[in-house]
Motif scaffolding. Structure first.
Motif, PDB file in Angstrom:
ATOM      1  N   ARG A   8       0.842  -1.190   0.000  1.00  0.00           N
ATOM      2  CA  ARG A   8       0.000   0.000   0.000  1.00  0.00           C
ATOM      3  C   ARG A   8       0.876   1.238   0.000  1.00  0.00           C
ATOM      4  O   ARG A   8       1.848   1.336   0.738  1.00  0.00           O
ATOM      5  N   ARG A   9       0.501   2.183  -0.866  1.00  0.00           N
ATOM      6  CA  ARG A   9       1.250   3.433  -0.934  1.00  0.00           C
ATOM      7  C   ARG A   9       0.801   4.379   0.170  1.00  0.00           C
ATOM      8  O   ARG A   9      -0.363   4.423   0.534  1.00  0.00           O
ATOM      9  N   ALA A  10       1.774   5.117   0.674  1.00  0.00           N
ATOM     10  CA  ALA A  10       1.453   6.111   1.694  1.00  0.00           C
ATOM     11  C   ALA A  10       0.697   7.274   1.056  1.00  0.00           C
ATOM     12  O   ALA A  10       1.063   7.755  -0.020  1.00  0.00           O
ATOM     13  N   THR A  11      -0.346   7.715   1.707  1.00  0.00           N
ATOM     14  CA  THR A  11      -1.160   8.824   1.207  1.00  0.00           C
ATOM     15  C   THR A  11      -0.618  10.147   1.741  1.00  0.00           C
ATOM     16  O   THR A  11       0.160  10.167   2.701  1.00  0.00           O
ATOM     17  N   PRO A  12      -1.016  11.261   1.131  1.00  0.00           N
ATOM     18  CA  PRO A  12      -0.605  12.576   1.663  1.00  0.00           C
ATOM     19  C   PRO A  12      -1.006  12.756   3.123  1.00  0.00           C
ATOM     20  O   PRO A  12      -0.285  13.406   3.895  1.00  0.00           O
ATOM     21  N   PHE A  13      -2.151  12.188   3.508  1.00  0.00           N
ATOM     22  CA  PHE A  13      -2.579  12.282   4.903  1.00  0.00           C
ATOM     23  C   PHE A  13      -1.587  11.575   5.826  1.00  0.00           C
ATOM     24  O   PHE A  13      -1.281  12.055   6.921  1.00  0.00           O
ATOM     25  N   SER A  14      -1.072  10.426   5.368  1.00  0.00           N
ATOM     26  CA  SER A  14      -0.097   9.684   6.172  1.00  0.00           C
ATOM     27  C   SER A  14       1.168  10.504   6.368  1.00  0.00           C
ATOM     28  O   SER A  14       1.711  10.579   7.482  1.00  0.00           O
ATOM     29  N   TYR A  15       1.638  11.126   5.287  1.00  0.00           N
ATOM     30  CA  TYR A  15       2.821  11.973   5.393  1.00  0.00           C
ATOM     31  C   TYR A  15       2.571  13.146   6.340  1.00  0.00           C
ATOM     32  O   TYR A  15       3.447  13.533   7.127  1.00  0.00           O
TER      33      TYR A  15
END
Length: 278
Positions: A8-15
């Motif tokens: 799963r790719r990290a989302t902007p929210f995760s960053y």
């Protein structure tokens, strides 16, 4: 249905969450460093700003005091020696619990962690009385070292048990067949294979011994004080030397950070040692 795991790719929210958590963690450290580089009028100006003309005035005042050099040396001696003793006795005790069968083995194994739950502040008065009137170890570095060794030993024993249990007994048997005695097996076979555990235990022990305040306050005098005790002397009924407190706080934070950085590879290996591959 594919049997391979999907990444799963990290989302902007995760960053954003990661950055926010990093800022919250680093915020107090940045404030401490910034305050240590300010003059007294800037510190008491009533407003905080990261844009200012830095000065080393507080560091010159701290490092220019010969007593501070003595207290820093005391802290290094206490933390280093207690860490070494804790690892030596902790390794031997953990190896005995894992490899040998004896009466009360499970009680000793579980009791090590239970003993670590006792707050050091609870031990202050009993330790002071025993160290002063029974052993004559108060106001000495050796007394503080023994106390820190005793406090950290249960946790070190507990954490090293899992690492020693992962060492295949067949390797020890092969070494004995080749003519190695028990001490050679322990030092030449077991210890090299539990380096990640030793690194984690060493950092934990060093950090506790380096930062501990209550026991060091009651067991030392003006010649054997450690740096955390020295910091408290900047707070009195007349004023609080925030600049020098932050300067000493920055200097106190450096050795554990350097120690952790040097052992980072071993720590990461220890944290991922139990990972299961899919």
């Amino acid at each position: 249905m594919s049997g391979t795991a999907t990444t799963r790719r990290a989302t902007p929210f995760s960053y954003a969450v990661i950055i926010l958590l990093a800022m919250l963690s680093l915020g107090p450290i940045l404030v401490m460093i910034a305050t240590s580089l300010k003059t007294k009028p800037e510190i008491f100006s009533g407003s905080f700003s990261l844009i200012f003309m830095p000065t080393l005035e507080n560091y010159r005042a701290v490092l220019g005091d010969s007593q501070n050099a003595r207290y820093l040396t005391n802290s290094l001696i206490v933390a280093t020696v207690s860490t070494f003793l804790t690892l030596v006795f902790g390794c031997m005790a953990a190896y005995a619990i894992v490899r040998f069968r004896f009466f009360g083995r499970d009680v000793v194994s579980g009791g090590t962690l239970l003993m670590r739950m006792v707050p050091p502040a609870v031990l202050t008065v009993p330790v002071f009385m025993i160290w002063t009137y029974e052993f004559g170890l108060s106001n000495s570095l050796s007394g503080v070292i023994l106390v820190y060794t005793a406090i950290n030993l249960p946790f070190v024993i507990w954490i090293l048990q899992s690492f020693i249990a992962q060492v295949p007994p067949a390797l020890e048997e092969a070494a004995r067949i080749d003519g190695a005695n028990d001490f050679q097996v322990f030092f030449l076979v077991v210890l090299p294979m539990i380096k990640p555990g030793l690194a984690a235990a060493a950092i934990f022990t060093f950090r506790i011994a380096w930062n501990e305040f209550i026991l060091a306050l009651v067991l030392t005098n003006r010649f054997t004080r450690t740096m955390p005790v020295k910091v408290s002397l900047f707070i009195n009924e007349h004023n609080i030397e925030w600049g020098q407190i932050m300067a000493i706080g920055t200097l106190i934070a450096v050795p554990p950070l350097v120690f952790t950085f040097l052992a980072s590879r071993q720590i990461i290996t220890g944290m991922t040692a139990g990972a299961v591959k899919g």
